[in-house]
Write a protein that holds these residues in place. Sequence first.
Motif, PDB file in Angstrom:
ATOM      1  N   ALA A 177      -8.066 -24.115   6.754  1.00  0.00           N
ATOM      2  CA  ALA A 177      -6.924 -24.196   7.676  1.00  0.00           C
ATOM      3  C   ALA A 177      -7.240 -25.102   8.860  1.00  0.00           C
ATOM      4  N   THR A 178      -6.200 -25.436   9.581  1.00  0.00           N
ATOM      5  CA  THR A 178      -6.330 -26.218  10.810  1.00  0.00           C
ATOM      6  C   THR A 178      -6.049 -25.292  11.980  1.00  0.00           C
ATOM      7  N   ILE A 179      -6.938 -25.324  12.980  1.00  0.00           N
ATOM      8  CA  ILE A 179      -6.688 -24.536  14.190  1.00  0.00           C
ATOM      9  C   ILE A 179      -6.113 -25.479  15.238  1.00  0.00           C
ATOM     10  N   SER A 180      -4.879 -25.196  15.651  1.00  0.00           N
ATOM     11  CA  SER A 180      -4.204 -26.032  16.645  1.00  0.00           C
ATOM     12  C   SER A 180      -4.422 -25.462  18.040  1.00  0.00           C
ATOM     13  N   HIS A 181      -4.840 -26.322  18.960  1.00  0.00           N
ATOM     14  CA  HIS A 181      -5.007 -25.921  20.361  1.00  0.00           C
ATOM     15  C   HIS A 181      -3.652 -26.088  21.047  1.00  0.00           C
ATOM     16  N   VAL A 182      -2.982 -24.990  21.308  1.00  0.00           N
ATOM     17  CA  VAL A 182      -1.649 -25.036  21.918  1.00  0.00           C
ATOM     18  C   VAL A 182      -1.761 -25.319  23.416  1.00  0.00           C
ATOM     19  N   ALA A 183      -2.795 -24.773  24.047  1.00  0.00           N
ATOM     20  CA  ALA A 183      -3.026 -25.003  25.481  1.00  0.00           C
ATOM     21  C   ALA A 183      -4.452 -25.517  25.661  1.00  0.00           C
ATOM     22  N   ASN A 184      -4.627 -26.475  26.556  1.00  0.00           N
ATOM     23  CA  ASN A 184      -5.963 -26.999  26.848  1.00  0.00           C
ATOM     24  C   ASN A 184      -6.474 -26.581  28.216  1.00  0.00           C
ATOM     25  N   GLU A 185      -5.585 -25.940  29.001  1.00  0.00           N
ATOM     26  CA  GLU A 185      -5.969 -25.420  30.310  1.00  0.00           C
ATOM     27  C   GLU A 185      -5.106 -24.203  30.607  1.00  0.00           C
ATOM     28  N   ILE A 186      -5.580 -23.410  31.556  1.00  0.00           N
ATOM     29  CA  ILE A 186      -4.841 -22.197  31.900  1.00  0.00           C
ATOM     30  C   ILE A 186      -4.952 -21.956  33.398  1.00  0.00           C
ATOM     31  N   GLU A 187      -3.890 -21.418  33.995  1.00  0.00           N
ATOM     32  CA  GLU A 187      -3.888 -21.190  35.440  1.00  0.00           C
ATOM     33  C   GLU A 187      -4.503 -19.828  35.747  1.00  0.00           C
ATOM     34  N   VAL A 188      -5.467 -19.832  36.644  1.00  0.00           N
ATOM     35  CA  VAL A 188      -6.157 -18.589  36.996  1.00  0.00           C
ATOM     36  C   VAL A 188      -6.074 -18.344  38.497  1.00  0.00           C
ATOM     37  N   SER A 189      -6.352 -17.097  38.857  1.00  0.00           N
ATOM     38  CA  SER A 189      -6.438 -16.714  40.266  1.00  0.00           C
ATOM     39  C   SER A 189      -7.803 -16.084  40.486  1.00  0.00           C
ATOM     40  N   CYS A 190      -8.485 -16.506  41.550  1.00  0.00           N
ATOM     41  CA  CYS A 190      -9.805 -15.934  41.870  1.00  0.00           C
ATOM     42  C   CYS A 190     -10.211 -16.389  43.264  1.00  0.00           C
ATOM     43  N   LEU A 191     -11.246 -15.756  43.793  1.00  0.00           N
ATOM     44  CA  LEU A 191     -11.821 -16.230  45.052  1.00  0.00           C
ATOM     45  C   LEU A 191     -12.579 -17.528  44.768  1.00  0.00           C
TER      46      LEU A 191
END
Length: 198
Positions: free
Chosen positions: A121-135
């Motif tokens: 199978a092929t694994i598709s990367h739908v997102a390459n970054e994600i928004e996070v919250s942290c100190l």
Amino acid sequence: MKVVAFKRELQGTGASRRLRISGQTPGIIYGGTEAPVTIALDHNALYHALKKEAFHSSILDMEIDGQVQKVLLRDFQMHAYKQLVLHADFQRVDANQPIHVKVALHFENAEVSPAVKLHGATISHVANEIEVSCLPGKLPEFISVDLTNMDVGTTLHASDLKLPEGVSILTHGTDLTIATASVPAGQVSAEAAAEEKK
């Protein structure tokens, strides 16, 4: 990472053009309790720094006139077709205030997943970054996405990610899809034809 900048007194289109001709890039630092400060940065150093993933998601030490402050790259503008950085925006960071930042995703172990190993199978990367919250002190350079258990027809969501301590994902009400596994259409029909011949 350290960035050296200089205070910029002259503003406007003409001043910015002259700055770029002299090998510098105009920028601004804003946020916190202090007033925004217009700055100039060495263009070549900034251009090469922008190619590094860590530069986009790390707390940077910005030195201006011998004083260092913690900042985060918030935005930058590139020329439409020249390798030229036109402007850069930086935000001051308070060590005690959570920040919202987009962090790169690093995909690992796809080749050992059942989807790839057993089914091609092929694994598709739908997102390459994600928004996070942290100190600021907890900000990760990137987040690892382990694909070891991905199988055909499965979907990996943001809620499935293992996050570093003190880091949370900003979902905005949806469980973001990170990756999907599917068998290419041509391969499915070839397998079906092989089954019929048996």
